[in-house]
Design a protein around this motif. Sequence first.
Motif, short mmCIF file in Angstrom:
data_model
loop_
_atom_site.label_atom_id
_atom_site.label_comp_id
_atom_site.label_asym_id
_atom_site.label_seq_id
_atom_site.Cartn_x
_atom_site.Cartn_y
_atom_site.Cartn_z
N ALA A 58 0.82 -1.20 0.00
CA ALA A 58 0.00 0.00 0.00
C ALA A 58 0.86 1.26 0.00
CB ALA A 58 -0.93 0.00 1.21
N ASP A 59 2.03 1.20 0.65
CA ASP A 59 2.93 2.36 0.75
C ASP A 59 4.36 1.93 0.37
OD1 ASP A 59 3.93 4.89 1.33
OD2 ASP A 59 4.14 4.46 3.47
N PRO A 60 4.66 1.82 -0.94
CA PRO A 60 5.96 1.30 -1.36
C PRO A 60 7.11 2.25 -1.01
CG PRO A 60 4.73 2.08 -3.25
CD PRO A 60 3.81 2.19 -2.06
N LYS A 61 8.26 1.66 -0.76
CA LYS A 61 9.51 2.39 -0.49
C LYS A 61 10.53 2.02 -1.56
CE LYS A 61 8.03 3.60 3.71
NZ LYS A 61 6.61 3.42 3.56
N PRO A 62 11.22 3.00 -2.13
CA PRO A 62 12.22 2.67 -3.16
C PRO A 62 13.42 1.94 -2.55
CG PRO A 62 12.30 5.00 -2.61
CD PRO A 62 11.13 4.41 -1.87
N ALA A 63 14.03 1.08 -3.36
CA ALA A 63 15.25 0.37 -2.94
C ALA A 63 16.39 1.37 -2.86
CB ALA A 63 15.59 -0.74 -3.92
N GLY A 64 17.28 1.17 -1.89
CA GLY A 64 18.35 2.13 -1.71
C GLY A 64 19.74 1.61 -2.03
N GLU A 65 19.91 0.29 -2.10
CA GLU A 65 21.24 -0.27 -2.29
C GLU A 65 21.21 -1.33 -3.37
OE1 GLU A 65 22.84 -1.71 1.38
OE2 GLU A 65 22.03 -0.05 2.52
N SER A 66 22.38 -1.65 -3.88
CA SER A 66 22.52 -2.74 -4.83
C SER A 66 22.23 -4.06 -4.12
CB SER A 66 23.95 -2.77 -5.38
OG SER A 66 24.18 -4.00 -6.06
N SER A 67 21.40 -4.89 -4.73
CA SER A 67 21.09 -6.18 -4.12
C SER A 67 22.32 -7.07 -4.04
CB SER A 67 19.98 -6.88 -4.91
OG SER A 67 20.40 -7.11 -6.24
N TYR A 68 23.30 -6.85 -4.90
CA TYR A 68 24.52 -7.66 -4.88
C TYR A 68 25.36 -7.38 -3.65
CZ TYR A 68 23.79 -9.49 -9.59
OH TYR A 68 23.28 -10.15 -10.69
N ASP A 69 25.09 -6.25 -2.97
CA ASP A 69 25.83 -5.89 -1.76
C ASP A 69 25.03 -6.12 -0.48
OD1 ASP A 69 27.94 -4.96 -3.35
OD2 ASP A 69 26.99 -3.00 -3.55
N THR A 70 23.82 -6.67 -0.61
CA THR A 70 22.92 -6.84 0.53
C THR A 70 22.68 -8.32 0.79
OG1 THR A 70 21.81 -4.78 -0.10
CG2 THR A 70 20.64 -6.22 1.42
N ILE A 71 22.95 -8.77 2.02
CA ILE A 71 22.67 -10.16 2.37
C ILE A 71 21.17 -10.40 2.19
CG2 ILE A 71 22.68 -11.87 4.24
CD1 ILE A 71 25.48 -11.11 3.21
N GLY A 72 20.83 -11.44 1.48
CA GLY A 72 19.43 -11.75 1.22
C GLY A 72 18.84 -10.99 0.05
N GLY A 73 19.67 -10.21 -0.66
CA GLY A 73 19.18 -9.43 -1.80
C GLY A 73 18.85 -10.31 -2.99
N LEU A 74 17.91 -9.88 -3.79
CA LEU A 74 17.58 -10.55 -5.04
C LEU A 74 18.52 -10.00 -6.10
CD1 LEU A 74 15.69 -12.26 -6.91
CD2 LEU A 74 14.33 -10.18 -7.17
N ASN A 75 19.41 -10.83 -6.63
CA ASN A 75 20.39 -10.35 -7.60
C ASN A 75 19.87 -10.36 -9.02
OD1 ASN A 75 22.24 -9.90 -5.53
ND2 ASN A 75 22.88 -12.03 -5.58
N HIS A 76 19.27 -11.43 -9.45
CA HIS A 76 18.59 -11.45 -10.74
C HIS A 76 17.67 -12.66 -10.81
CE1 HIS A 76 22.31 -13.75 -11.90
NE2 HIS A 76 21.43 -14.52 -12.49
N VAL A 77 16.78 -12.63 -11.80
CA VAL A 77 15.86 -13.73 -12.06
C VAL A 77 16.26 -14.33 -13.40
CG1 VAL A 77 13.44 -14.36 -12.45
CG2 VAL A 77 14.01 -12.54 -10.82
N GLY A 78 16.56 -15.62 -13.42
CA GLY A 78 16.95 -16.31 -14.65
C GLY A 78 15.73 -16.92 -15.32
N VAL A 79 15.58 -16.65 -16.62
CA VAL A 79 14.46 -17.18 -17.38
C VAL A 79 15.00 -17.94 -18.59
CG1 VAL A 79 12.35 -16.61 -18.65
CG2 VAL A 79 13.01 -15.24 -16.67
N LEU A 80 14.64 -19.20 -18.69
CA LEU A 80 15.06 -20.06 -19.80
C LEU A 80 14.08 -19.91 -20.95
CD1 LEU A 80 16.91 -22.36 -20.85
CD2 LEU A 80 15.31 -23.96 -19.77
N VAL A 81 14.59 -19.63 -22.16
CA VAL A 81 13.75 -19.47 -23.35
C VAL A 81 14.23 -20.39 -24.46
CG1 VAL A 81 13.17 -17.07 -22.76
CG2 VAL A 81 15.11 -17.54 -24.29
N GLU A 82 13.36 -20.62 -25.43
CA GLU A 82 13.72 -21.45 -26.58
C GLU A 82 14.39 -20.66 -27.68
OE1 GLU A 82 10.50 -23.84 -28.01
OE2 GLU A 82 10.12 -24.72 -26.04
N ASP A 83 14.03 -19.37 -27.84
CA ASP A 83 14.57 -18.54 -28.91
C ASP A 83 15.03 -17.21 -28.31
OD1 ASP A 83 15.06 -16.86 -31.09
OD2 ASP A 83 13.39 -17.69 -32.27
N ILE A 84 16.32 -17.13 -27.99
CA ILE A 84 16.84 -15.96 -27.30
C ILE A 84 16.79 -14.70 -28.17
CG2 ILE A 84 19.29 -16.28 -27.88
CD1 ILE A 84 19.84 -15.59 -24.86
#
Length: 126
Positions: A58-84
């Motif tokens: 209901a009240d979103p807050k912007p991210a402030g740090e790189s997820s790669y520097d934060t323990i428990g951060g989401l670094n990326h989502v990998g998606v497998l495709v047939e035709d890149i």
Amino acid sequence: MMATLEHTNFTVRNPQATAAWMQDVFGWKTRWEGPAIAGGYTVHVGSTHTYLALYAPADPKPAGESSYDTIGGLNHVGVLVEDIDATEAKVRAAGFEPHNHADYEPGRRFYFDDDNGIEFEVVQYD
């Protein structure tokens, strides 16, 4: 039976808009949507067996740090495709800029950041 990842839940600004570009780019479908915890809203988008839960508080807050520097951060989502190449064209048409292309064993990949600042890795295996 080996365990399978069923879903991942992350926070976005607008779950319906994020689900819409995911449907266009990845061919996914909205499985469910509705009110969620703390006055938020959630859209589940994906396939029959796996999905991403897109949650907007209901009240979103912007991210402030790189997820790669934060323990428990989401670094990326990998998606497998047939035709890149076709997927890259859809990513560009959705307004996102692919980067960090690489051919590697056992396939090809590129990355892009969506309008929520979430990094996606798109992979095609040979």
